[in-house]
Design a protein around this motif. Structure first.
Motif, PDB file in Angstrom:
ATOM      1  N   LYS A 215       0.226  13.964   5.347  1.00 39.96           N
ATOM      2  CA  LYS A 215      -1.479  14.119   6.860  1.00 39.96           C
ATOM      3  C   LYS A 215      -0.811  13.522   8.133  1.00 39.96           C
ATOM      4  CE  LYS A 215      -3.817  14.651   2.661  1.00 39.96           C
ATOM      5  NZ  LYS A 215      -5.516  13.829   2.054  1.00 39.96           N
ATOM      6  N   LEU A 216      -0.516  12.738   7.889  1.00 35.57           N
ATOM      7  CA  LEU A 216      -1.123  11.718   8.835  1.00 35.57           C
ATOM      8  C   LEU A 216       0.734  12.068   9.763  1.00 35.57           C
ATOM      9  CD1 LEU A 216      -1.514   8.026   8.690  1.00 35.57           C
ATOM     10  CD2 LEU A 216      -2.368   9.971   9.616  1.00 35.57           C
ATOM     11  N   ALA A 217       1.728  12.310   9.283  1.00 34.43           N
ATOM     12  CA  ALA A 217       2.943  12.820   9.993  1.00 34.43           C
ATOM     13  C   ALA A 217       3.212  14.351  10.419  1.00 34.43           C
ATOM     14  CB  ALA A 217       4.048  12.875   9.326  1.00 34.43           C
ATOM     15  N   GLU A 218       1.824  15.291   9.497  1.00 29.18           N
ATOM     16  CA  GLU A 218       1.883  16.826  10.623  1.00 29.18           C
ATOM     17  C   GLU A 218       1.043  16.313  11.476  1.00 29.18           C
ATOM     18  OE1 GLU A 218      -0.973  18.387   7.473  1.00 29.18           O
ATOM     19  OE2 GLU A 218       1.271  19.054   6.029  1.00 29.18           O
ATOM     20  N   LEU A 219       0.498  15.533  11.760  1.00 28.83           N
ATOM     21  CA  LEU A 219      -0.380  15.130  13.325  1.00 28.83           C
ATOM     22  C   LEU A 219       0.707  13.966  13.989  1.00 28.83           C
ATOM     23  CD1 LEU A 219      -3.714  14.274  11.996  1.00 28.83           C
ATOM     24  CD2 LEU A 219      -3.006  16.126  12.374  1.00 28.83           C
TER      25      LEU A 219
ATOM     26  N   ALA B  98       0.833  -0.883  -0.367  1.00 27.97           N
ATOM     27  CA  ALA B  98       0.089   0.321  -0.125  1.00 27.97           C
ATOM     28  C   ALA B  98       0.633   1.328   0.346  1.00 27.97           C
ATOM     29  CB  ALA B  98      -1.128   0.605   1.509  1.00 27.97           C
ATOM     30  N   ARG B  99       2.320   1.155   0.074  1.00 27.95           N
ATOM     31  CA  ARG B  99       2.919   2.368   0.066  1.00 27.95           C
ATOM     32  C   ARG B  99       2.764   3.157  -0.988  1.00 27.95           C
ATOM     33  NH1 ARG B  99       9.722   2.512   0.476  1.00 27.95           N
ATOM     34  NH2 ARG B  99       9.571   5.238   0.712  1.00 27.95           N
ATOM     35  N   SER B 100       2.319   3.087  -1.991  1.00 25.96           N
ATOM     36  CA  SER B 100       2.443   3.741  -3.242  1.00 25.96           C
ATOM     37  C   SER B 100       1.792   4.827  -3.484  1.00 25.96           C
ATOM     38  CB  SER B 100       2.485   2.542  -4.699  1.00 25.96           C
ATOM     39  OG  SER B 100       4.331   2.393  -4.429  1.00 25.96           O
ATOM     40  N   ALA B 101       0.314   4.106  -3.093  1.00 25.07           N
ATOM     41  CA  ALA B 101      -0.482   4.410  -2.830  1.00 25.07           C
ATOM     42  C   ALA B 101      -0.860   5.277  -1.748  1.00 25.07           C
ATOM     43  CB  ALA B 101      -2.014   3.558  -2.604  1.00 25.07           C
ATOM     44  N   THR B 102      -0.604   5.353  -0.758  1.00 24.71           N
ATOM     45  CA  THR B 102      -0.088   5.521   0.434  1.00 24.71           C
ATOM     46  C   THR B 102       0.366   7.263   0.233  1.00 24.71           C
ATOM     47  OG1 THR B 102      -0.777   4.000   2.035  1.00 24.71           O
ATOM     48  CG2 THR B 102       0.044   5.632   3.227  1.00 24.71           C
ATOM     49  N   GLU B 103       1.523   7.059   0.001  1.00 24.87           N
ATOM     50  CA  GLU B 103       2.318   8.329  -0.309  1.00 24.87           C
ATOM     51  C   GLU B 103       1.753   9.106  -1.635  1.00 24.87           C
ATOM     52  OE1 GLU B 103       6.608   7.193  -1.253  1.00 24.87           O
ATOM     53  OE2 GLU B 103       6.859   6.848   0.579  1.00 24.87           O
ATOM     54  N   ASP B 104       0.619   8.555  -2.462  1.00 27.09           N
ATOM     55  CA  ASP B 104       0.265   9.249  -4.488  1.00 27.09           C
ATOM     56  C   ASP B 104      -0.584  10.195  -3.562  1.00 27.09           C
ATOM     57  OD1 ASP B 104       2.474   8.085  -6.027  1.00 27.09           O
ATOM     58  OD2 ASP B 104       0.802   6.701  -6.390  1.00 27.09           O
ATOM     59  N   ALA B 105      -1.493   9.620  -2.799  1.00 30.99           N
ATOM     60  CA  ALA B 105      -2.379   9.868  -1.910  1.00 30.99           C
ATOM     61  C   ALA B 105      -1.988  11.396  -0.764  1.00 30.99           C
ATOM     62  CB  ALA B 105      -3.802   9.258  -0.870  1.00 30.99           C
ATOM     63  N   GLY B 106      -1.056  11.291  -0.488  1.00 36.55           N
ATOM     64  CA  GLY B 106      -1.026  12.074   0.633  1.00 36.55           C
ATOM     65  C   GLY B 106      -0.670  12.148   2.326  1.00 36.55           C
ATOM     66  N   TYR B 107      -1.296  10.800   2.047  1.00 35.29           N
ATOM     67  CA  TYR B 107      -1.423   9.852   4.072  1.00 35.29           C
ATOM     68  C   TYR B 107      -0.388  10.598   4.632  1.00 35.29           C
ATOM     69  CZ  TYR B 107      -6.531   7.952   1.641  1.00 35.29           C
ATOM     70  OH  TYR B 107      -7.463   8.058   0.921  1.00 35.29           O
TER      71      TYR B 107
END
Length: 348
Positions: free
Chosen positions: A111-115, A99-108
């Motif tokens: 967004k999680l790092a910011e939190l 799921a890494r590519s999809a996670t990074e492509d969607a910016g998840y």
């Protein structure tokens, strides 16, 4: 820590609250905290109940509280809700490597790092033989269960050696093997594995995966002409209960507590496809079915043992994969063993 994606990640461990990026990561957790595999799980992806409903039911009977855990969609299909995840206040999100590519492509990830919520990648699907053991070590670190992780790893390696050592010493002639990935799931024929995953299991078990030189990646397909030309001596269909996806399909429903008569009838039906016409495996009844989820669980060593038993029964007369599976449950898992994980048309 360094995760399976080779990323440096800082996590306050042991963690108290975690989100599972795939529900079937409970296969990992169950071996590390068998007294309560859902301890600390505050959210998880809703795939366990659909992809493996039989085991889901087994776990739900013993741990009914798991059905109250919030669920979410997948990272790949873009249905993960970052706000929902943040509201659960996790210490970490466990993500499967695919799921890494999809996670990074969607910016998840950003967004999680910011939190302040770290992602740790594990893998027991893309390259299970390379990544499952380090994934178990990562999980042991995260949960503060390093000793249990090492005990499980030692057991896995010992069980794999029971096959590796015999094949290395005997160097037997390798039968041609076709792995029919999720045979009967669709009308198309035929999905399989290249050199990785079940394809690699075949090689360790002393077989020759006919797709290894045709499918360039781990997952792919062969056409009927390629199968007929290869004339496999064994066909191994991976199966499961997939009523959630293909109600009443031709898939072979093996798994815990499976109806073996129904599974045998479906397996027999799959021999009648064009791609199986006249092949040696069908002529000799060396046509088998095995639980599909061995492809993405830390229990892969049991599948390797069963494949070896099918390919070289004379070399592995004293090997009992059923006993191995039962011991796995007794020593490491939170639920009791129920047979039904494989069958063969040559069972008498």
């Amino acid at each position: 820590m360094t995760d399976i994606a080779d990323r440096q990640v800082t996590v306050d461990a042991p963690v108290d609250r975690m989100i599972l990026g795939e529900g079937r990561q409970i296969y990992l957790l169950g071996a590390l905290q068998p007294e309560d595999p859902f301890d600390g799980v505050v959210g998880w992806r809703e795939d366990f109940s659909q992809a493996d409903p039989d085991n889901y039911a087994v776990y739900a009977e013993q741990f009914p509280e798991m059905e109250e855990i919030p669920t979410f969609g997948g990272f790949k299909d873009g249905t993960f809700d970052v706000e929902q995840a943040a509201a659960l206040e996790p210490d970490v999100v466990l993500m499967n490597l695919e799921a890494r590519s999809a996670t990074e492509d969607a910016g998840y990830d950003d967004k999680l790092a910011e939190l302040g919520i770290p992602i740790v990648y594990v893998d027991f699907r893309e390259d299970p033989l390379e990544h499952t053991i380090p994934s178990m070590r990562l999980m042991g670190q995260l949960l503060g269960e390093e000793e249990d992780a090492e005990a499980f790893i030692a057991y896995v390696e010992a069980q794999m050696d029971r096959v590796r050592d015999v094949i290395t010493e005997s160097n037997p002639e390798r039968p041609r093997v076709f792995i029919d990935r999720a045979g009967g799931y669709s009308e198309d024929c035929c999905m399989s594995f290249g050199a990785g995953n079940f394809g690699e299991y075949v090689e360790i078990a002393g077989g020759n995966n006919i797709a290894s030189d045709i499918i360039p990646d781990t997952f792919g397909s062969l056409n009927p002409e390629q199968i007929l030309a290869a004339d496999p001596e064994h066909v191994v269909v991976t199966g499961g209960n997939w009523d959630a996806y293909v109600p009443g399909g031709d898939w072979v429903g093996v798994g815990p507590g499976a109806d073996m008569d129904a599974a045998r009838a479906k397996l027999k039906g799959l021999t009648e496809r064009t791609a199986m016409t006249g092949i040696t495996a069908v002529e000799n009844d060396d046509f088998h079915a095995i639980w599909h989820q061995f492809y993405n669980s830390p229990y892969y060593f049991v599948a390797v043992q069963q494949l070896a038993k099918w390919f070289h029964p004379e070399l592995f007369a004293d090997l009992d994969p059923e006993a191995t599976m039962e011991e796995l449950h007794e020593r490491f898992l939170p639920v009791d063993y129920m047979p039904g994980y494989w069958l063969s048309l040559n069972d008498r």
